[in-house]
Design a protein around this motif. Structure first.
Motif, mmCIF file in Angstrom:
data_model
loop_
_atom_site.group_PDB
_atom_site.id
_atom_site.type_symbol
_atom_site.label_atom_id
_atom_site.label_comp_id
_atom_site.label_asym_id
_atom_site.label_seq_id
_atom_site.Cartn_x
_atom_site.Cartn_y
_atom_site.Cartn_z
ATOM 1 N N MET A 412 0.827 -1.203 0.000
ATOM 2 C CA MET A 412 0.000 0.000 0.000
ATOM 3 C C MET A 412 0.870 1.265 0.000
ATOM 4 O O MET A 412 0.512 2.271 -0.626
ATOM 5 C CB MET A 412 -0.943 -0.030 1.207
ATOM 6 C CG MET A 412 -2.065 -1.056 1.041
ATOM 7 S SD MET A 412 -3.307 -1.052 2.356
ATOM 8 C CE MET A 412 -2.411 -1.856 3.696
ATOM 9 N N THR A 413 2.014 1.212 0.653
ATOM 10 C CA THR A 413 2.940 2.341 0.617
ATOM 11 C C THR A 413 3.471 2.556 -0.792
ATOM 12 O O THR A 413 3.581 3.694 -1.277
ATOM 13 C CB THR A 413 4.109 2.100 1.588
ATOM 14 O OG1 THR A 413 3.600 1.958 2.909
ATOM 15 C CG2 THR A 413 5.093 3.265 1.548
ATOM 16 N N ASN A 414 3.792 1.469 -1.478
ATOM 17 C CA ASN A 414 4.268 1.570 -2.861
ATOM 18 C C ASN A 414 3.205 2.162 -3.776
ATOM 19 O O ASN A 414 3.507 2.986 -4.656
ATOM 20 C CB ASN A 414 4.690 0.191 -3.377
ATOM 21 C CG ASN A 414 5.956 -0.305 -2.721
ATOM 22 O OD1 ASN A 414 6.814 0.489 -2.328
ATOM 23 N ND2 ASN A 414 6.105 -1.617 -2.606
ATOM 24 N N ILE A 415 1.965 1.746 -3.587
ATOM 25 C CA ILE A 415 0.871 2.283 -4.406
ATOM 26 C C ILE A 415 0.725 3.785 -4.155
ATOM 27 O O ILE A 415 0.540 4.578 -5.088
ATOM 28 C CB ILE A 415 -0.452 1.545 -4.106
ATOM 29 C CG1 ILE A 415 -0.380 0.095 -4.617
ATOM 30 C CG2 ILE A 415 -1.639 2.269 -4.742
ATOM 31 C CD1 ILE A 415 -1.589 -0.742 -4.273
ATOM 32 N N GLU A 416 0.820 4.153 -2.878
ATOM 33 C CA GLU A 416 0.685 5.561 -2.532
ATOM 34 C C GLU A 416 1.820 6.408 -3.110
ATOM 35 O O GLU A 416 1.586 7.505 -3.638
ATOM 36 C CB GLU A 416 0.662 5.710 -1.001
ATOM 37 C CG GLU A 416 0.479 7.146 -0.536
ATOM 38 C CD GLU A 416 0.443 7.253 0.973
ATOM 39 O OE1 GLU A 416 0.295 8.383 1.482
ATOM 40 O OE2 GLU A 416 0.569 6.211 1.661
ATOM 41 N N ASN A 417 3.035 5.884 -3.057
ATOM 42 C CA ASN A 417 4.198 6.670 -3.490
ATOM 43 C C ASN A 417 4.528 6.512 -4.968
ATOM 44 O O ASN A 417 4.962 7.463 -5.618
ATOM 45 C CB ASN A 417 5.430 6.275 -2.670
ATOM 46 C CG ASN A 417 5.279 6.637 -1.200
ATOM 47 O OD1 ASN A 417 4.565 7.566 -0.860
ATOM 48 N ND2 ASN A 417 5.937 5.880 -0.334
ATOM 49 N N ASN A 418 4.340 5.285 -5.490
ATOM 50 C CA ASN A 418 4.796 4.982 -6.846
ATOM 51 C C ASN A 418 3.666 4.725 -7.837
ATOM 52 O O ASN A 418 3.924 4.532 -9.021
ATOM 53 C CB ASN A 418 5.719 3.753 -6.838
ATOM 54 C CG ASN A 418 6.872 3.918 -5.867
ATOM 55 O OD1 ASN A 418 7.407 5.007 -5.707
ATOM 56 N ND2 ASN A 418 7.254 2.825 -5.212
ATOM 57 N N GLY A 419 2.450 4.619 -7.332
ATOM 58 C CA GLY A 419 1.329 4.341 -8.234
ATOM 59 C C GLY A 419 1.266 2.905 -8.671
ATOM 60 O O GLY A 419 0.573 2.575 -9.636
#
Length: 436
Positions: A412-419
């Motif tokens: 979820m952090t990756n989705i938030e930061n990297n899409g």
């Protein structure tokens, strides 16, 4: 004194019906503790599901042996109990086989009842052997110890005794045997009592008659405390059950509103509420206790047959993980019963007992073991959806407690930061094609 049997019968009948109605009222109250959900759509499909699944047993017969035996017990139970109408009239009016004057039709009906009684008895014996002698794995899981195990056997004993009493009642009814119509099975049992006097046979017949009807009334009231509530609740549960594609998850309305606001360039998140609008209490995300679930979830919990088909199909359970979809439903029902008793003990109000469904009944380990594959939903013979409860409790863990496993938090952090779920900068996401 000549009306004493009728008076006694009326008292027993009214007391049984009254106690049953009282428990049904509690059952309805407990189910409606859940929040409301709109299930008014697609009524034609819902009626079809109820007809095919609850009445037609279409999902039950996917396992042919157990399905065929269950159909015998189901049909026998429904058809034989038609005679209860005659027994009630006889008991209240003091008559004896009041419908017998209709002649050959009566004989055909009783003959069908007797054949079904034997088939039900045999099917129940086979069920008992499968459960207690063959010890099929799904009947001996951890959640099936104690009361669940005993409850299943009590029902089997009930049905054996009721069928035996029905046949004994017919075999010792001298007037019925003299008709020689409809006694297709009982005529072979009647000789067992040939050494008894006529008065003794009459006493046996009356005793079997009373025990049969009282047994049925006891069985009726036992249902409230038993997994066999599905006899009654399978019909509404299949009607109100899920009709959307199984892969389609429910969106939280509060989250959808937040996302729409985030994507609206003209929206002002700090804008004051409209004049006259009341301040709304933010919705709780997901579920941590039974009151957070929908009333359909709670209806399903009471409907669970504890057959274990869901757990036997669950890939997580097959690989040794703690998850058992059956246990999810049993735990939900047990917590709901506990909440209901709390309300009864506190004059209709729920007093915080410091417990909840999450952690006290269902552990986080169980919830995160689920692969959300829907195998349990597909396997259930009465349209129960354990996955829906699991997903609501996961939503609570993620959105209220930020208690997702590390792997999910990273994603979820990756989705938030990297899409994207992967730990790559957006500029580098397509580099893989250069290595092809």
């Amino acid at each position: 004194m000549m009306y004493l049997p009728q008076i006694l019968f009326a008292i027993v009948l009214l007391a049984s019906i009254g106690y049953f109605a009282r428990n049904v009222s509690k059952l309805r109250r407990n189910i409606t503790l859940g929040h409301d959900v709109d299930v008014s759509d697609n009524t034609s499909q819902r009626w079809k599901n109820m007809a095919m699944i609850a009445l037609g047993q279409s999902k039950m017969v996917k396992r042919p042996i157990a399905g065929a035996l269950h159909v015998i017990v189901y049909v026998g139970f429904v058809v034989i109990n038609i005679e209860v109408l005659e027994i009630i009239i006889d008991g209240l009016a003091g008559t004896h086989r009041i419908f017998s004057p209709i002649g050959a039709t009566y004989g055909v009906l009783i003959g069908i009842f007797e054949i079904l009684a034997v088939l039900v008895f045999v099917a129940v014996v086979v069920f008992w052997l499968r459960r207690n002698t063959l010890k099929l794995k799904r009947f001996w899981a951890n959640e099936m110890k104690g009361w669940p195990k005993d409850d299943a056997n009590y029902i089997l004993y009930f049905e054996m005794v009721l069928m035996g009493l029905f046949l004994t009642m017919n075999a010792t009814d001298l007037e019925f045997q003299a008709m020689n119509s409809g006694n297709v099975i009982s005529q072979f049992i009647a000789p067992w009592f040939s050494s008894f006097s006529e008065s003794s046979i009459h006493i046996i017949e009356r005793s079997a008659w009373w025990l049969h009807i009282v047994g049925i009334l006891i069985f009726l009231n036992y249902l409230y405390f038993s997994k066999h509530l599905h006899i009654l609740l399978a019909f509404p549960n299949t009607y109100y059950g899920r009709i959307k594609p199984q892969g389609q998850f429910e969106n939280l309305e509060a989250v959808t509103s937040e996302v729409k606001m985030m994507m609206d360039p003209d929206a002002d998140p700090y804008a004051a509420p409209e004049a006259g609008a009341e301040d709304e209490v933010p919705a709780k995300f997901g579920a941590s206790d039974v009151q957070d679930l929908s009333w359909v979830n709670l209806l399903s919990a009471y409907t669970c047959t504890e057959c274990g088909r869901c757990t036997s199909e669950c890939p997580a359970n097959q690989t040794g993980k703690k998850l058992s979809p059956r246990k999810i439903m049993m735990d939900t029902r047990d917590r709901l019963v506990e909440v209901g008793k709390n309300i009864d003990a506190n004059n209709g109000e729920f007093k915080d007992d410091g417990k909840q469904l999450l952690d006290d009944y269902i552990t986080k380990e169980e919830l995160w073991a689920c692969t959300s594959c829907n195998a349990c939903v597909e396997a259930c013979p009465v349209s129960i959806d354990p996955l829906n409860i699991i997903m609501q409790m996961r939503q609570y863990l993620v959105m209220e407690q930020s208690a997702a496993p590390m792997e999910l938090n990273n994603m979820m952090t990756n989705i938030e930061n990297n899409g994207a779920p992967w730990p790559y900068n957006q500029m580098d996401r397509l580099n893989w094609k250069n290595e092809a």
